[in-house]
Design an enzyme around this catalytic site. Structure first.
Site, PDB file in Angstrom:
ATOM      1  N   HIS A 298       0.828  -1.211   0.000  1.00 24.17           N
ATOM      2  CA  HIS A 298       0.000   0.000   0.000  1.00 24.17           C
ATOM      3  C   HIS A 298       0.862   1.261   0.000  1.00 24.17           C
ATOM      4  O   HIS A 298       1.665   1.475   0.897  1.00 24.17           O
ATOM      5  CB  HIS A 298      -0.889  -0.027   1.251  1.00 24.17           C
ATOM      6  CG  HIS A 298      -1.971   0.991   1.282  1.00 24.17           C
ATOM      7  ND1 HIS A 298      -2.295   1.690   2.419  1.00 24.17           N
ATOM      8  CD2 HIS A 298      -2.826   1.425   0.330  1.00 24.17           C
ATOM      9  CE1 HIS A 298      -3.300   2.498   2.169  1.00 24.17           C
ATOM     10  NE2 HIS A 298      -3.638   2.363   0.908  1.00 24.17           N
TER      11      HIS A 298
ATOM     12  N   GLU B 181       0.738  -0.289  -4.762  1.00 23.56           N
ATOM     13  CA  GLU B 181      -0.407   0.586  -5.001  1.00 23.56           C
ATOM     14  C   GLU B 181       0.044   2.014  -4.786  1.00 23.56           C
ATOM     15  O   GLU B 181       0.847   2.293  -3.889  1.00 23.56           O
ATOM     16  CB  GLU B 181      -1.540   0.220  -4.038  1.00 23.56           C
ATOM     17  CG  GLU B 181      -2.832   0.998  -4.227  1.00 23.56           C
ATOM     18  CD  GLU B 181      -2.937   2.232  -3.344  1.00 23.56           C
ATOM     19  OE1 GLU B 181      -3.945   2.952  -3.458  1.00 23.56           O
ATOM     20  OE2 GLU B 181      -2.012   2.483  -2.527  1.00 23.56           O
TER      21      GLU B 181
ATOM     22  N   ASP C  10      -1.317   6.438  -5.468  1.00 24.26           N
ATOM     23  CA  ASP C  10      -2.424   7.361  -5.733  1.00 24.26           C
ATOM     24  C   ASP C  10      -1.948   8.428  -6.706  1.00 24.26           C
ATOM     25  O   ASP C  10      -0.902   9.052  -6.482  1.00 24.26           O
ATOM     26  CB  ASP C  10      -2.879   8.033  -4.440  1.00 24.26           C
ATOM     27  CG  ASP C  10      -3.283   7.014  -3.380  1.00 24.26           C
ATOM     28  OD1 ASP C  10      -4.348   6.409  -3.543  1.00 24.26           O
ATOM     29  OD2 ASP C  10      -2.526   6.831  -2.404  1.00 24.26           O
TER      30      ASP C  10
ATOM     31  N   HIS D 125      -2.108  11.200  -2.037  1.00 22.07           N
ATOM     32  CA  HIS D 125      -3.380  10.596  -1.659  1.00 22.07           C
ATOM     33  C   HIS D 125      -4.448  11.644  -1.394  1.00 22.07           C
ATOM     34  O   HIS D 125      -5.537  11.607  -1.962  1.00 22.07           O
ATOM     35  CB  HIS D 125      -3.213   9.712  -0.418  1.00 22.07           C
ATOM     36  CG  HIS D 125      -4.504   9.125   0.059  1.00 22.07           C
ATOM     37  ND1 HIS D 125      -5.337   9.779   0.954  1.00 22.07           N
ATOM     38  CD2 HIS D 125      -5.131   7.961  -0.244  1.00 22.07           C
ATOM     39  CE1 HIS D 125      -6.400   9.044   1.179  1.00 22.07           C
ATOM     40  NE2 HIS D 125      -6.304   7.928   0.460  1.00 22.07           N
TER      41      HIS D 125
ATOM     42  N   GLU E 187      -4.181   3.943  -8.301  1.00 20.98           N
ATOM     43  CA  GLU E 187      -5.499   4.450  -7.942  1.00 20.98           C
ATOM     44  C   GLU E 187      -5.626   5.871  -8.476  1.00 20.98           C
ATOM     45  O   GLU E 187      -4.840   6.754  -8.125  1.00 20.98           O
ATOM     46  CB  GLU E 187      -5.729   4.444  -6.432  1.00 20.98           C
ATOM     47  CG  GLU E 187      -7.133   4.975  -6.105  1.00 20.98           C
ATOM     48  CD  GLU E 187      -7.463   5.057  -4.631  1.00 20.98           C
ATOM     49  OE1 GLU E 187      -8.420   5.783  -4.299  1.00 20.98           O
ATOM     50  OE2 GLU E 187      -6.765   4.415  -3.823  1.00 20.98           O
TER      51      GLU E 187
END
Length: 246
Positions: free
Chosen positions: A13, A40, A42, A55, A115
């Site tokens: 993450h 992952e 953002d 994020h 993301e």
């Protein structure tokens, strides 16, 4: 029929969870040192339209900047300190572009879940630019990044721009019509808050031909429950706890 799934089960993450400042290249390097091969991140757009990693909509939590990140051009974002908030060891870490992370992943054979995290009001445009950028950077590579978002409009923008890139719908609740929307967006996966998965939910998603991923799983009991349910991937902060060999 479920689409082929080329990605590892364990996903780090924001690079390395909470062990390093999130969404910095230092975090992805640290996650890799723990053996993780998929990450992952953002991505949103700078004021001059460049995808960068952040994020929150605002800068205060993870940088020494102020205000909305998407209101600044890339040159101003590049001057920010994105590491000191975490600890002195990471002082001076930069806010990276998506391209910088892509080049790191491609050079090392790592996989990426991007993301799409739009600044509010810029959902579809952000999806388009992120997808266009990803398609350019991964052109000719066998395994493209997985594009995910909580925002259907962002995924629609990605679909319209680079339909060949795989997409996933993120869910924090099972809102009415989510399955229909995911099908319309051509999603290959659903990424749920891990507490939402049960046997019936897993069976429903797999019957739709999609894969089942979870965020953010930091406890062994929760991970084992998802493994027992037969889910396809786990996003975790605990890169120091879970061995990613599976």
């Amino acid at each position: 029929m479920t689409t082929p799934w080329p990605y590892p089960f364990w996903i780090a993450h924001r690079g390395a969870g909470k062990l390093a400042p999130e969404n910095t290249l230092a975090a992805f390097r640290l996650g890799a040192q723990y053996g993780y091969r998929m990450f992952e991140c953002d991505a949103k757009l700078s004021a001059d339209g460049v995808p960068f990693l952040l994020h929150d909509a605002t800068l205060e939590r993870t940088t020494n900047g102020h205000g909305t990140g998407g209101d600044l051009p890339l040159g101003a974002l590049a001057q920010l300190d994105a590491g000191s908030w975490h600890s002195r060891a990471w002082a001076g870490e930069a806010v990276p572009t998506l391209e910088a992370l892509a080049r790191f992943c491609i050079a090392n054979g790592y996989f990426l879940n991007i993301e799409i995290k739009p600044t509010p009001g810029h959902e579809e445009h952000t999806g388009r630019v992120v997808a266009q950028t990803a398609a350019r950077l991964w052109q000719g590579h066998a395994v493209p990044p997985l594009l995910s978002s909580f925002k259907p409009d962002a995924l629609a923008g990605a679909q319209a721009t680079a339909e060949h890139l795989p997409r996933a719908l993120l869910l924090d609740t099972l809102w009415d019509g989510w399955a229909t929307v995911a099908q319309q967006l051509g999603c290959v996966a659903i990424v749920c808050n891990h507490a939402l998965w049960d046997a019936a939910q897993v069976a429903q998603v797999k019957a739709l031909g999609m894969h089942t991923l979870s965020y953010t799983v930091n406890d062994e009991w929760a991970a084992q429950r998802l493994i027992d349910l037969g889910t396809d991937g786990i996003i975790t902060d605990r890169v120091d706890l879970f061995c990613p060999a599976r």
